[in-house]
Design a protein around this motif. Structure first.
Motif, PDB file in Angstrom:
ATOM      1  N   ALA A   1      -4.004  12.490  -7.165  1.00 54.48           N
ATOM      2  CA  ALA A   1      -4.487  12.030  -5.861  1.00 54.48           C
ATOM      3  C   ALA A   1      -5.550  10.948  -6.029  1.00 54.48           C
ATOM      4  CB  ALA A   1      -5.052  13.208  -5.072  1.00 54.48           C
ATOM      5  N   GLY A   2      -6.441  11.173  -7.015  1.00 53.85           N
ATOM      6  CA  GLY A   2      -7.491  10.181  -7.267  1.00 53.85           C
ATOM      7  C   GLY A   2      -6.895   8.848  -7.688  1.00 53.85           C
TER       8      GLY A   2
ATOM      9  N   ALA B   1       1.667   3.890  -3.600  1.00 50.52           N
ATOM     10  CA  ALA B   1       1.491   5.345  -3.521  1.00 50.52           C
ATOM     11  C   ALA B   1       2.792   6.062  -3.867  1.00 50.52           C
ATOM     12  CB  ALA B   1       1.003   5.741  -2.127  1.00 50.52           C
TER      13      ALA B   1
ATOM     14  N   VAL C   1      -4.363   2.395  -4.128  1.00 54.19           N
ATOM     15  CA  VAL C   1      -4.279   1.869  -2.763  1.00 54.19           C
ATOM     16  C   VAL C   1      -5.516   1.027  -2.458  1.00 54.19           C
ATOM     17  CG1 VAL C   1      -4.245   2.505  -0.320  1.00 54.19           C
ATOM     18  CG2 VAL C   1      -2.788   3.719  -1.927  1.00 54.19           C
ATOM     19  N   ALA C   2      -6.682   1.481  -2.964  1.00 50.71           N
ATOM     20  CA  ALA C   2      -7.911   0.726  -2.717  1.00 50.71           C
ATOM     21  C   ALA C   2      -7.853  -0.644  -3.393  1.00 50.71           C
ATOM     22  CB  ALA C   2      -9.119   1.513  -3.205  1.00 50.71           C
TER      23      ALA C   2
ATOM     24  N   LYS D   1       0.840  -1.204   0.000  1.00 52.92           N
ATOM     25  CA  LYS D   1       0.000   0.000   0.000  1.00 52.92           C
ATOM     26  C   LYS D   1       0.871   1.249   0.000  1.00 52.92           C
ATOM     27  CE  LYS D   1      -4.059  -1.829   2.295  1.00 52.92           C
ATOM     28  NZ  LYS D   1      -4.711  -1.912   3.606  1.00 52.92           N
TER      29      LYS D   1
ATOM     30  N   ALA E   1      -3.922   7.692  -6.968  1.00 58.70           N
ATOM     31  CA  ALA E   1      -3.284   7.067  -5.805  1.00 58.70           C
ATOM     32  C   ALA E   1      -4.336   6.397  -4.932  1.00 58.70           C
ATOM     33  CB  ALA E   1      -2.505   8.103  -4.995  1.00 58.70           C
ATOM     34  N   ALA E   2      -5.452   7.093  -4.709  1.00 59.14           N
ATOM     35  CA  ALA E   2      -6.500   6.530  -3.860  1.00 59.14           C
ATOM     36  C   ALA E   2      -7.042   5.231  -4.454  1.00 59.14           C
ATOM     37  CB  ALA E   2      -7.630   7.534  -3.670  1.00 59.14           C
ATOM     38  N   VAL E   3      -7.279   5.251  -5.788  1.00 59.58           N
ATOM     39  CA  VAL E   3      -7.810   4.048  -6.438  1.00 59.58           C
ATOM     40  C   VAL E   3      -6.796   2.897  -6.343  1.00 59.58           C
ATOM     41  CG1 VAL E   3      -8.475   3.072  -8.667  1.00 59.58           C
ATOM     42  CG2 VAL E   3      -9.353   5.304  -7.960  1.00 59.58           C
TER      43      VAL E   3
END
Ligand SMILES: Nc1ncnc2c1ncn2[C@@H]1O[C@H](COP(=O)(O)OP(=O)(O)OP(=O)(O)O)[C@@H](O)[C@H]1O
Ligand SMILES: [Mg+2]
Lengths: 288, 261
Positions: free
Chosen positions: A263-264, A220, A270-271, A216, A266-268
């Motif tokens: 940022a979006g 990122a 990591v998810a 994770k 990275a969030a996806v």
């Protein structure tokens, strides 16, 4: 519902704060503009709307950023040089390749370190030292250096991503592979298990939680690595290049749009790692 | 016939910063095939160390030790024994049946053999129906039974058990004790069993080894003449009480009776 309300409240607070900050930060320039146009006594509401509609605001308003994102992705052909979707894909591909390479390298180094004392003592200091060098100094060297021998595009960028992302994986996996208790290892010895069996039936499954935790972090910073590497090769495209050209031209809206996409992403990413973790956990009977 | 375990002048000293720890000193002991041997003694007298030495998990520093006439290392490589640790040591990412399959996978049994042995040993320890459960879904006693099933799965003739029932309550313990006796009678295995409980030792054993600490040594070896068939109420008979008294005396002679739980 109980979870939605607090989230919405916080989102709302962020937007209110953001719009207010946009008025405050863009006001000086707006006053100059209005002065030049001989506009006096502009009512506050109108003035606020002016500050939210500047071409190159210091702080763009949210709707400016989101409409820029929409126009630059949905409003353009994917192949257009100005398409944010294209640039996001360029960055994403380097991120993913770098992440896969970094995770592989991290795992291989961790395996070498736990099986070999000499490797432990000789590799670990270098691995730690590697992360003390600022990535901003390394990236141009690698990108320009590899470019000189004809290697451009995906590979140099993913090497930077790999360089950043292998580190949490090594550290996490060394800890994870060493996590079996003495009694669990003794059990293997009573069965006269060979090292291969000890690894696959004990050390590896014991290390999986650490592997996911470090992946994770790894994915990122892979993205950060790719963006930083793109700063050194403006011709190659990618979100990093959008940030760079945006700041050359004072296109703050473009900068913010690229930031949000990054940022979006990275969030996806990591998810996705988190979902893989859930899946593996369920198969390994981890208590929910 | 070669004894299953033969220790001669066996000694083991752990090096430590502030003076070495003599965990075993001059231990002489012979265990024959089919014996049920209990090791009893106060904490720190070397019971675990002795079992681990048999299992080639510790190396003696003096004397000789033979398992089935071989070195402990060769006996271990022959998979001569099953070891039940003080804690269940189940792998949390494996279901109970997969935990029992672990030694079978390592020793290269076929899928069919694995299935058959898993079923047989799970029946033996009364865990049928819990095949697909994970260790955390079982009580402590059930986990310990699963670890016994795992040690039985590959059918070694020697069973080394380090306080397997130490953490269990009296009722479960009684039950598991009589199950263990039946199992021993049926399979004719040799069992080495560490315990802190005098009644447990007397109830189970054909031979009771009394140990005492500092340095760890054997102070008495008591042969039991109780019949192999032992109902739980045998514990009230005069023969039983006489042996228990002798064990108690042995422990007291080691000056450590107060420490015995
Ligand atoms: N790995 C080790 N290193 C150093 N000393 C040890 C080690 N293992 C055991 N000892 C020491 O050896 C002695 C005997 O320990 P052992 O575990 O065999 O006792 P025990 O009879 O099993 O005790 P308990 O009934 O509490 O389990 C103790 O004094 C202990 O401190
Ligand atoms: Mg012990």
């Amino acid at each position: 519902m109980n979870r939605v309300i607090p989230i919405l409240t916080i989102l709302l607070a962020i937007f209110v704060f953001w719009y207010a900050a946009a008025i405050w930060m863009n006001a000086p320039w707006q006053s100059i503009l209005n002065g030049r146009a001989n506009l006096t006594n502009v009512p506050f509401l109108e003035f606020a709307q002016q500050t939210w509609a500047q071409d190159k605001p210091i702080l763009p308003a949210p709707h400016q950023v989101f409409s820029e994102i929409w126009n630059a992705t949905m409003g353009l052909e994917f192949t257009s040089r100005r398409s944010l979707a294209l640039h996001a894909w360029i960055t994403l591909s380097a991120t993913l390749l770098g992440f896969v390479l970094g995770t592989g390298l991290g795992v291989i180094l961790a395996v070498a370190i736990i099986h070999n004392d000499a490797a432990d003592r000789s590799l670990m200091p270098w691995i730690i030292a590697s992360q003390t060098i600022p990535i901003l100094a390394i990236a141009p060297m690698v990108v320009v250096g590899l470019g000189a021998i004809g290697l451009t595009g995906l590979v140099p960028k993913s090497l930077i991503s790999m360089y950043l992302s292998f580190f949490p994986v090594v550290v996490g996996m060394v800890k994870g592979l060493r996590s079996p208790e003495a009694i669990q290892l003794d059990l293997m010895r009573t069965y006269d298990a060979n090292p291969w069996q000890v690894f696959w039936k004990l050390r590896w499954p014991a290390a999986l939680p650490m592997l996911f935790a470090s992946m994770k972090v790894g994915i990122a910073i892979s993205l950060i690595g790719a963006v930083v590497a793109e700063l050194s090769n403006a011709a190659g495209g990618g979100l990093g290049v959008r940030l760079l050209t945006g700041s050359y031209n004072g296109q703050t809206i473009q900068i913010w749009a690229a930031l949000f996409i990054a940022a979006g992403l990275a969030a996806v990413l990591v998810a996705i790692v988190g979902a893989a973790e859930k899946f593996v956990n369920a198969r390994n009977g981890v208590r929910a | 016939m070669t004894p299953v375990v033969q220790a001669q002048n066996l000694g083991l000293t752990f090096p430590a910063g502030d003076g070495d720890i003599v965990a075993l000193s001059d231990v002489n002991l012979t265990i024959e095939k089919g014996d049920f041997v209990s090791f009893i003694g106060p904490s720190g007298c070397g019971k675990t160390t002795f079992l681990r030495t048999i299992a080639d998990l510790e190396q003696p520093t003096s004397g000789t030790l033979r398992i089935n006439g071989q070195t402990p290392e060769n006996a271990r490589k022959d998979r001569a024994y099953g070891y039940v640790f003080q804690a269940p040591a189940l792998y949390p990412w494996r279901t109970i049946e997969k935990n029992i399959a672990l030694p079978l996978e390592i020793m290269g049994h076929s899928q069919a053999q694995q299935a058959e042995r898993i079923k047989r040993t799970m029946d033996l320890v009364n865990l049928s129906g819990f095949e697909k459960k994970y260790p955390w879904q079982l009580s402590g006693g059930m986990q310990q039974r699963a670890s016994i099933a795992r040690a039985l799965a590959f059918d070694a003739d020697l069973l080394l058990m380090d306080e397997p029932f130490g953490a269990l309550d009296e009722i479960v313990r009684d039950h598991l004790n009589s199950e263990l006796l039946k199992l021993w009678d049926r399979t004719k295995k040799t069992i080495c069993f560490v315990t802190h409980s005098i009644p447990e030792a007397v109830y189970l054993s054909t031979k009771i080894v009394v140990m005492s600490p500092r340095p760890g040594r054997v102070t008495d070896v008591i042969e039991s003449n109780l019949p192999r068939e032992r109902p739980l109420d045998i514990r009230e008979t005069p023969e039983f009480l006489a042996i228990a008294a002798r064990v108690r005396d042995g422990l007291r002679a080691g000056h450590s009776y107060e420490e015995v739980v």
